[in-house]
Design an enzyme around this catalytic site. Structure first.
Site, PDB file in Angstrom:
ATOM      1  N   CYS A   2       0.841  -1.191   0.000  1.00 59.87           N
ATOM      2  CA  CYS A   2       0.000   0.000   0.000  1.00 59.87           C
ATOM      3  C   CYS A   2       0.877   1.242   0.000  1.00 59.87           C
ATOM      4  O   CYS A   2       2.063   1.185   0.305  1.00 59.87           O
ATOM      5  CB  CYS A   2      -0.881  -0.001   1.238  1.00 59.87           C
ATOM      6  N   ARG A  27       1.168   1.878  -5.972  1.00 58.20           N
ATOM      7  CA  ARG A  27       1.402   0.938  -4.874  1.00 58.20           C
ATOM      8  C   ARG A  27       0.202   0.033  -4.620  1.00 58.20           C
ATOM      9  O   ARG A  27       0.320  -0.991  -3.949  1.00 58.20           O
ATOM     10  CB  ARG A  27       1.682   1.708  -3.584  1.00 58.20           C
ATOM     11  N   TRP A  77      -3.827  -1.946  -1.299  1.00 56.12           N
ATOM     12  CA  TRP A  77      -3.845  -3.202  -2.049  1.00 56.12           C
ATOM     13  C   TRP A  77      -4.322  -4.235  -1.033  1.00 56.12           C
ATOM     14  O   TRP A  77      -3.604  -4.562  -0.087  1.00 56.12           O
ATOM     15  CB  TRP A  77      -2.454  -3.520  -2.578  1.00 56.12           C
ATOM     16  N   ASN A 103       0.683  -0.563   6.287  1.00 61.14           N
ATOM     17  CA  ASN A 103       1.132  -1.421   5.194  1.00 61.14           C
ATOM     18  C   ASN A 103       1.734  -2.659   5.842  1.00 61.14           C
ATOM     19  O   ASN A 103       2.637  -2.532   6.664  1.00 61.14           O
ATOM     20  CB  ASN A 103       2.199  -0.662   4.373  1.00 61.14           C
ATOM     21  N   GLY A 104       1.217  -3.842   5.524  1.00 59.56           N
ATOM     22  CA  GLY A 104       1.742  -5.059   6.145  1.00 59.56           C
ATOM     23  C   GLY A 104       0.599  -5.981   6.529  1.00 59.56           C
ATOM     24  O   GLY A 104      -0.562  -5.718   6.197  1.00 59.56           O
ATOM     25  N   GLU A 489      10.995 -12.532 -19.758  1.00 56.28           N
ATOM     26  CA  GLU A 489      10.573 -11.157 -19.467  1.00 56.28           C
ATOM     27  C   GLU A 489       9.510 -10.688 -20.483  1.00 56.28           C
ATOM     28  O   GLU A 489       8.553 -10.003 -20.112  1.00 56.28           O
ATOM     29  CB  GLU A 489      11.802 -10.235 -19.483  1.00 56.28           C
ATOM     30  N   LYS A 493       5.866  -9.419 -19.376  1.00 52.90           N
ATOM     31  CA  LYS A 493       5.286  -8.135 -19.781  1.00 52.90           C
ATOM     32  C   LYS A 493       3.940  -8.369 -20.470  1.00 52.90           C
ATOM     33  O   LYS A 493       2.974  -7.648 -20.212  1.00 52.90           O
ATOM     34  CB  LYS A 493       6.213  -7.375 -20.754  1.00 52.90           C
ATOM     35  N   GLU A 496       1.188  -9.565 -17.783  1.00 50.04           N
ATOM     36  CA  GLU A 496       0.775  -8.598 -16.758  1.00 50.04           C
ATOM     37  C   GLU A 496       0.058  -7.396 -17.356  1.00 50.04           C
ATOM     38  O   GLU A 496      -0.811  -6.804 -16.707  1.00 50.04           O
ATOM     39  CB  GLU A 496       1.951  -8.157 -15.884  1.00 50.04           C
ATOM     40  N   HIS A 512      10.248 -31.449 -25.339  1.00 47.76           N
ATOM     41  CA  HIS A 512       9.987 -32.205 -24.109  1.00 47.76           C
ATOM     42  C   HIS A 512       8.579 -31.963 -23.581  1.00 47.76           C
ATOM     43  O   HIS A 512       8.289 -32.256 -22.428  1.00 47.76           O
ATOM     44  CB  HIS A 512      11.035 -31.857 -23.052  1.00 47.76           C
ATOM     45  N   LYS A 611       3.056  -2.113  -7.591  1.00 51.77           N
ATOM     46  CA  LYS A 611       4.434  -1.976  -8.082  1.00 51.77           C
ATOM     47  C   LYS A 611       5.448  -2.659  -7.167  1.00 51.77           C
ATOM     48  O   LYS A 611       6.376  -3.297  -7.640  1.00 51.77           O
ATOM     49  CB  LYS A 611       4.771  -0.485  -8.217  1.00 51.77           C
TER      50      LYS A 611
HETATM   51  C1  AGP Z   1       7.267  -6.562 -13.401  1.00 49.37           C
HETATM   52  O1  AGP Z   1       6.939  -5.687 -14.395  1.00 49.37           O
HETATM   53  C2  AGP Z   1       7.108  -6.098 -12.023  1.00 49.37           C
HETATM   54  N1  AGP Z   1       7.264  -4.743 -11.787  1.00 49.37           N
HETATM   55  C3  AGP Z   1       7.678  -7.052 -10.982  1.00 49.37           C
HETATM   56  O2  AGP Z   1       7.882  -8.317 -11.500  1.00 49.37           O
HETATM   57  C4  AGP Z   1       8.957  -6.587 -10.257  1.00 49.37           C
HETATM   58  O3  AGP Z   1      10.046  -6.680 -11.102  1.00 49.37           O
HETATM   59  C5  AGP Z   1       9.154  -7.424  -9.010  1.00 49.37           C
HETATM   60  O4  AGP Z   1       8.035  -7.275  -8.168  1.00 49.37           O
HETATM   61  C6  AGP Z   1      10.407  -7.059  -8.259  1.00 49.37           C
HETATM   62  O5  AGP Z   1      10.395  -5.730  -7.852  1.00 49.37           O
HETATM   63  P1  AGP Z   1      11.716  -5.010  -7.402  1.00 49.37           P
HETATM   64  O6  AGP Z   1      12.588  -4.920  -8.595  1.00 49.37           O
HETATM   65  O7  AGP Z   1      11.276  -3.673  -6.901  1.00 49.37           O
HETATM   66  O8  AGP Z   1      12.324  -5.854  -6.334  1.00 49.37           O
END
Ligand code: AGP
Length: 616
Positions: A2, A27, A77, A103-104, A489, A493, A496, A512, A611
């Site tokens: 959050c 967030r 969140w 947050n937590g 990656e 992308k 997500e 396989h 994020k």
């Molecule tokens: C991917 O687009 C995300 N933003 C996510 O996978 C991110 O890379 C991951 O949560 C790790 O975050 P960080 O680099 O802040 O540790």
């Protein structure tokens, strides 16, 4: 996960809190709220709403907030309790003597709730957070001041937390606490005002002088004073630092989305990162913040790279660099798996964590495991002062500026550049690289910002290739060698952002199992660079085509054989094999972006995501 913002000072708090929440919306975005403390004696005014900040703005329009110089805000969140008005933060106890944002996860919340209910506390929400408000209320009633009440309440909690509170009993005061790795609490020093936030993004419009709370630390702010303390009651001496981050990098500028802006910023972000870590003439590495980790580069016998999500994919590229350039055994591990495996390591292993935020809980917990094992640590990080940089023995900073799109882009490429620099430095101190080779690698890396910039001139042409994915349900991404992390990656992308089911696979795995998926309705994106394994990818593409599969190949400019073989191709410039990941990811970022756009998805705020992941 959050976002938290708090203000106390001479200005009106409400507009600052609401602007802060907009800066923090990445967030979490399922509900938001603010609490304002009008002048002495009056009750806090709380406004909160399910949905994005715009919903809260609308709600506030209906019931204008009172004038106030102190307040707290939160964007959520959801963990405990569905997104709803009642579950949105801030939360109060039974009365309005204390208001908190959090947050937590309160891991012992069920027991605490039962205990508090037994003492007559009535709950308004399903959240674990509300138990903290009731605990604080009890401590205030027992005569503690807000700082002491926070310390006493924290002693009852299990789990990791960032908590911020205010009380009408102490007008003009805000108290914050950090326990564990549920996210940061950053203190912003203004002129006649102070702020707290979970992130730099909300502070930068007001100040660049900041301090990060350490684990088990508390802070009390007023307009002109700040006091730090340990959870054990000891006083703490915290010195703020002045960041060089540019507040303008928090704006969308001329772009519709942060993500497009951040994709386009990659040449500058790469140039800044490379410029911060080396010079080309004369070729010299300047990794100035390796600190106590520096001597370990020579001593260690292996490297273990950890990260999550996009940062884990950058770590996978880094493994290639340590093996190929420094000839040092290197492994990668998903931080969330590593931390629970009782891994076997000690001072012979250099642990390299990659994290743009420096606050990802799994990475931090993995680092704690590494520290307990006696392993030296270096972190690759884009957020100065964040927790990974405090836990690690040394840091390699990336200089990508703030990244606001939930999907990471520029921090992926800059992390790869930083890993390349660290592998070069490791090779240099271990005598594994000649001066000529070092100079060549430095030159090659320094050429990448311009190359990526030229690629991005074709953004719209690349985006056009996404039309074929607008209605598809599944996509396979294949890569080998240094292109495997790029396939993973690219698939991340795609899923997500566009919610298309995308799988990244090592091309060698195809026969396989995964090849059973292939038919005319199952497209494949094949990464076929110039590295030593190109011919193997050619075979994969032939086998897919022979089964009516459709292939979009990402190939090197001029690779006519592959262009003819694939149904469609996107070209990337010819660059040295080890740097191909930096070029190959660009079209995949744009493809995912354009597919999401074509499918009407929210690009900067994909569903269910936040994020920075600060809860397990
Ligand atoms: C991917 O687009 C995300 N933003 C996510 O996978 C991110 O890379 C991951 O949560 C790790 O975050 P960080 O680099 O802040 O540790």
């Amino acid at each position: 996960m959050c976002g938290i913002i708090a203000y106390t000072g001479s200005r009106q708090a409400a507009p600052i809190l609401l602007a802060g929440l907009r800066d923090l919306e990445y967030r979490g975005y399922d509900s938001a709220g603010v609490a304002l403390l009008p002048e002495a004696g009056s009750e806090p005014a709380v406004a909160k709403r399910r949905g994005k900040i715009a919903e809260l703005d609308g709600a506030i329009g209906e019931h204008a907030l009172p004038a106030a110089h102190t307040g707290i805000g939160h964007t959520r969140w959801a963990t405990h309790g569905s997104p709803s008005d009642a579950n949105a933060h801030p939360h109060t106890g039974c009365g309005s003597d204390v208001v908190i944002v959090h947050n937590g996860i309160v891991e012992n919340y069920a027991a605490l709730r039962a205990e508090l209910a037994g003492r007559g506390h009535a709950f308004d929400s399903e959240t674990d957070t509300e138990t903290i408000a009731h605990l604080l209320e009890e401590r205030l009633d027992a005569g503690s001041d807000l700082l002491a009440a926070m310390r006493e309440a924290c002693a009852r909690l299990t789990g990791s937390h960032a908590i911020v509170a205010l009380s009408p009993r102490e007008p003009g005061i805000v108290v914050g606490a950090r326990i564990g790795n549920a996210g940061g609490v950053v203190v912003g020093y203004g002129k006649g005002e102070m702020l707290l936030s979970s992130d730099l993004a909300a502070l930068l419009p007001h100040t660049r002088e900041v301090a990060f709370l350490a684990d088990r630390q508390l802070v009390r702010i007023s307009g002109d004073r700040v006091d730090y303390a340990g959870l054990d009651g000891s006083a703490a001496d915290v010195v703020p630092r002045t960041l060089s981050l540019d507040p303008a990098s928090a704006d969308k500028g001329a772009y519709d989305t942060y993500m497009r802006k951040e994709i386009m910023e990659q040449p500058a972000a790469l140039a800044d990162t490379i410029g911060g870590l080396m010079t080309v003439e004369p070729p010299r590495l300047s990794l100035d913040d390796l600190g106590e980790a520096r001597p370990w580069l020579e001593r260690v016998e292996r490297v273990l790279l950890v990260g999550m999500g996009t940062s884990l994919h950058a770590a996978m590229v880094g493994r290639w660099y340590f093996e190929q350039i420094a000839r040092l055994p290197a492994d990668i591990d998903n931080a969330s798996e590593f931390r629970y495996r009782e891994p076997v390591l000690g001072p012979e292993t250099l642990v390299v964590s990659v994290s743009q935020s420096g606050e990802t809980v799994d990475v931090l917990e993995a680092m704690n495991v590494a520290r307990a094992s006696g392993a030296p640590q270096i972190t690759i990080c884009n957020t100065p002062g964040s927790q990974t940089t405090r836990v690690a023995d040394g840091t390699v900073h990336t200089y990508a500026g703030l990244e606001r799109g939930v999907a990471s882009t520029k921090t992926f490429t800059t992390s790869i550049a930083a890993l390349f620099a660290l592998a070069l430095e490791t090779a240099r101190v271990r005598g594994r690289i000649s001066e000529d080779d070092l100079a060549r690698h430095v030159r090659d890396l320094a050429a990448m910002p311009e190359i990526v910039g030229r690629q991005l001139e074709s953004f719209d042409a690349i985006a056009a290739a996404a039309e074929r994915f607008r209605t598809t349900d599944h996509i396979l991404f294949l890569g080998r060698g240094p292109a495997l992390p790029i396939a993973l990656e690219g698939a991340l992308k795609m899923k997500e952002l566009s919610y298309v089911h995308a799988e990244g696979y090592a091309a060698g795995e195809m026969k396989h199992g995964p090849i059973a998926l292939i038919d005319s309705g199952f497209p494949t994106v094949a990464l076929a660079g110039q590295h030593a394994l190109r011919s193997k990818i050619v075979s994969n593409i032939e086998q897919i085509r022979a089964r009516d599969g459709e292939v979009l190949a990402v190939v090197t400019e001029g690779d006519d054989e592959l262009i003819a073989l694939a149904n469609e191709s996107l070209t990337v410039p010819s660059v040295p094999a080890l740097l191909e990941p930096l070029a190959a990811i660009v079209p995949l970022q744009v493809l995912a972006y354009a597919t999401a756009e074509a499918r009407g998805c929210n690009i900067d705020q994909p569903r269910n995501l936040a994020k920075t992941v600060t809860v397990e």
